[in-house]
Every structure is written in structure tokens, then in C-alpha cells.
Scaffold this active site. Structure first.
Site, PDB file in Angstrom:
ATOM      1  N   LYS A  49     -46.837 -26.813  41.559  1.00 15.07           N
ATOM      2  CA  LYS A  49     -46.864 -26.192  42.891  1.00 15.07           C
ATOM      3  C   LYS A  49     -48.242 -26.381  43.536  1.00 15.07           C
ATOM      4  CE  LYS A  49     -43.172 -23.009  41.799  1.00 15.07           C
ATOM      5  NZ  LYS A  49     -42.789 -21.784  41.133  1.00 15.07           N
ATOM      6  N   GLN A  93     -44.220 -15.848  39.656  1.00 13.47           N
ATOM      7  CA  GLN A  93     -43.622 -16.794  38.714  1.00 13.47           C
ATOM      8  C   GLN A  93     -42.829 -16.032  37.645  1.00 13.47           C
ATOM      9  OE1 GLN A  93     -43.952 -20.281  39.078  1.00 13.47           O
ATOM     10  NE2 GLN A  93     -42.352 -20.275  37.521  1.00 13.47           N
ATOM     11  N   ASP A 116     -39.948 -17.547  48.129  1.00  9.49           N
ATOM     12  CA  ASP A 116     -38.907 -17.879  47.146  1.00  9.49           C
ATOM     13  C   ASP A 116     -37.535 -17.428  47.643  1.00  9.49           C
ATOM     14  OD1 ASP A 116     -39.605 -19.351  44.934  1.00  9.49           O
ATOM     15  OD2 ASP A 116     -40.358 -17.645  43.782  1.00  9.49           O
TER      16      ASP A 116
END
Ligand code: NAP
Length: 278
Positions: A49, A93, A116
Site C-alpha cells: 500500500k 489493517q 476501505d
């Protein structure tokens, strides 16, 4: 001839567009990844990322916390990120340590920074057909189909898998795009009966090469979301090559959906940046 839905080519084109948009901005989009503990796979995802952010001119930071951090302390850290106007996108995460409730943590991310697309407000907006952040893999799949001009309107899409991060949101996204959608799962009777009717088959089941030629009709478009490592170190998907052979188009594994997931995350971060302060 079978068309290969090349996620590397499509994601490069998207990244190039993002880069050009960002070049014209004085301020830069800033993505923060919250990483709790020292999960090796998470470290790899986070590095990817960061690398992708750099490629398109975004700022990125990783906030690392010890695996013993309490849920309350993590809430406080999220409050700081939510209130920092120089941060546009926040990702926590997963997985998180067992003593932390992942849903409660996700619920604590400001919805306008939830790149997300996991926050209930964004999930709800998606299902109402309203603009929202859509989780990266489903958004990446939609962009991959668009890149190859595969029209989904009135097509019968069959989705194998109903996870919150892939199956359900891709079904909602395609329903919003006027496809006719069937969702299947582990309790579905006679899976083959459903998959054989698909004009577009999206497979996110997490079982190596489950979908063989018997499961598909000739000319189907296959999107293979699964990722599995073979004993020799190579990767393969949820779909067996015998099914690819019958298709008119398919996304390979690797170099299919995977790169599109990252590109979609960048698109969401750009959107969060562009909508800041609104
Ligand atoms: P998941 O959370 O494990 O969900 C799997 C889904 O498949 C569940 O809904 C399950 O049904 C269903 N299922 C299991 N066995 C089945 C069967 N025999 N027939 C029909 N449905 C069945 O998996 P996921 O997170 O969606 O991920 C799926 C795959 O995609 C994995 O290989 C994962 O590594 C990969 N993935 C790739 C990317 C990428 O960027 N390329 C991103 C995310 C995931 P129930 O709900 O009834 O249990």
C-alpha cells in the site's frame, strides 16, 4: 478468442490518471494505515500500500501499535486520526488481536475517511444505491470490467461467496449497475445449476480451483477473486483453467483482481481527499 482481463494493465491506467490529478494539487492525499501487532502477511500488505501511494504521489503513514494495546486506547488513537484534517483516508489493517473487536474498531473510523468502505454507514449507502466508499476488491472488479468495456446491464451475474468484503458488496454494486444478480454460498444446493446460468461469474469462495469446466457455460465472463499458493510457490485462483478455456474473458491469478484492489483503494483515497471539508 478468449480475452484476458489484465489487472496489471487496467490498474496502471488508473494509477496514471490518479497521478495526473494529484500532480495538479498543491496539497496531497494522505492515507494512514493502522497496524496492530506484527502479523507478517499484514506487513507485506502494508508495504504494498505504501509503495502504491508513493507511485501516484500520495502521502502515506503507518501507525504501529503493540499487540497488547487495549481497545479503548485504540479508539483514542483513531479519534486523533479522525480529527486530523491533514489525514484523508484511514485503514485499519486486519486481522486485529483477539482481545479487540474488529467491528467496533471499524465503526469508530470517521465514515468520510473510511476508504476501505467497511463502516456500516458506507455499507448502508451502497445498499441504498447512494454514493459511498465501496470496499476495494469489489470496486476493483467493477473497474476491471469497465476497462474492458464489459457491459453488465441486464446480464445475469452469479456471485460465488457472500463475504462482507467481496461477495455481498460486489453483488450490491452490480445490482446498482442494473445487472441481475444471484448470490450463492456454502449452503446453496446444486451450485453448478446456478453457476452454469451465469453470463458473468464472480468467484470469491476461497477454495482452490473449485470451479471447473462443468460449472460454466460457454462464453461466460469469469472474474476469479481467489488467491492460493501452490506447493511450488506459484499462485492460482478459485477457478480451474479448464473453466477459463470455455470463457469469452477471464481474470487470471495472479495479475487479475489483485492489482485492481490496490488501484481501487487509491481511487477511494483520492475521493476522500477531493471530498474533504464538504
Ligand atoms: P471468505 O470470507 O472465506 O468467504 C468465502 C465465501 O465462500 C463464504 O460466503 C462461503 O459461504 C462461501 N463458500 C464456501 N464454500 C463454498 C462452496 N462449497 N460453495 C459455495 N460457496 C462457498 O472469503 P473472502 O474473504 O470473500 O475471499 C475469497 C477468496 O478471495 C480467498 O481466496 C481470498 O484470499 C481471496 N481474496 C482476494 C482478494 C484480492 O485482492 N485479489 C481480496 C479479498 C479476498 P458461507 O457464507 O456460507 O460460509
Amino acid at each position: 478468442m478468449t480475452l484476458i482481463l489484465n489487472g496489471v494493465a487496467a490498474s496502471q491506467a488508473i494509477k496514471e490518471q490518479i497521478k495526473q490529478t494529484v500532480t495538479q494539487e498543491r496539497e496531497k492525499p494522505h492515507l494512514v494505515v493502522v497496524l496492530v501487532g506484527d502479523n507478517l502477511a499484514s506487513e507485506v500488505y502494508v508495504k504494498n500500500k505504501e509503495k502504491s501511494c508513493k507511485e501516484v504521489g500520495f502521502m502515506s503513514s503507518v501507525k504501529r501499535y503493540d499487540s497488547t494495546i487495549s481497545q479503548e486506547a485504540l479508539f483514542k488513537e483513531l479519534d486523533k486520526l479522525n480529527n486530523d484534517k491533514d489525514i484523508h483516508g484511514i485503514i485499519v489493517q486486519l486481522p486485529l488481536p483477539n482481545h479487540i473487536n474488529a467491528n467496533e474498531i471499524i465503526d469508530h473510523i470517521a465514515p468520510h475517511k473510511d476508504v476501505d468502505g467497511f463502516h456500516p454507514l458506507n455499507v448502508g449507502n451502497l445498499h441504498r444505491g447512494q454514493s459511498s466508499f465501496v470496499s476495494a476488491t469489489p470496486l476493483g472488479i467493477l473497474r476491471l470490467l469497465e476497462f474492458y468495456s464489459i457491459d453488465v446491464v441486464s446480464k445475469h451475474v452469479v456471485v460465488v461467496g457472500r463475504s462482507n468484503i467481496v461477495g455481498k458488496p460486489i453483488a450490491a454494486l452490480l445490482l446498482n449497475a442494473n445487472a441481475t444478480v444471484t448470490i450463492t454460498h456454502s449452503k446453496t444446493k446444486n451450485l453448478m445449476h446456478h453457476t452454469k446460468q451465469a453470463d458473468i461469474l464472480i468467484v470469491a469462495v476461497g477454495i482452490k480451483q473449485l470451479i471447473t469446466e462443468e460449472y460454466v457455460k460457454e462464453g461466460v465472463v469469469i472474474v476469479d477473486v481467489g488467491i492460493h499458493r501452490n506447493d511450488d510457490g506459484t499462485l492460482c485462483g478459485d477457478v480451474h483453467p479448464s473453466a477459463y478455456a470455455l470463457s469469452s474473458a477471464y481474470s487470471p491469478v495472479p495479475k487479475g483482481v489483485g492489482p485492481m484492489t490496490i488501484a481501487a483503494l487509491l481511487l477511494n483515497t483520492l475521493q476522500a481527499f477531493q471530498e474533504r471539508g464538504r
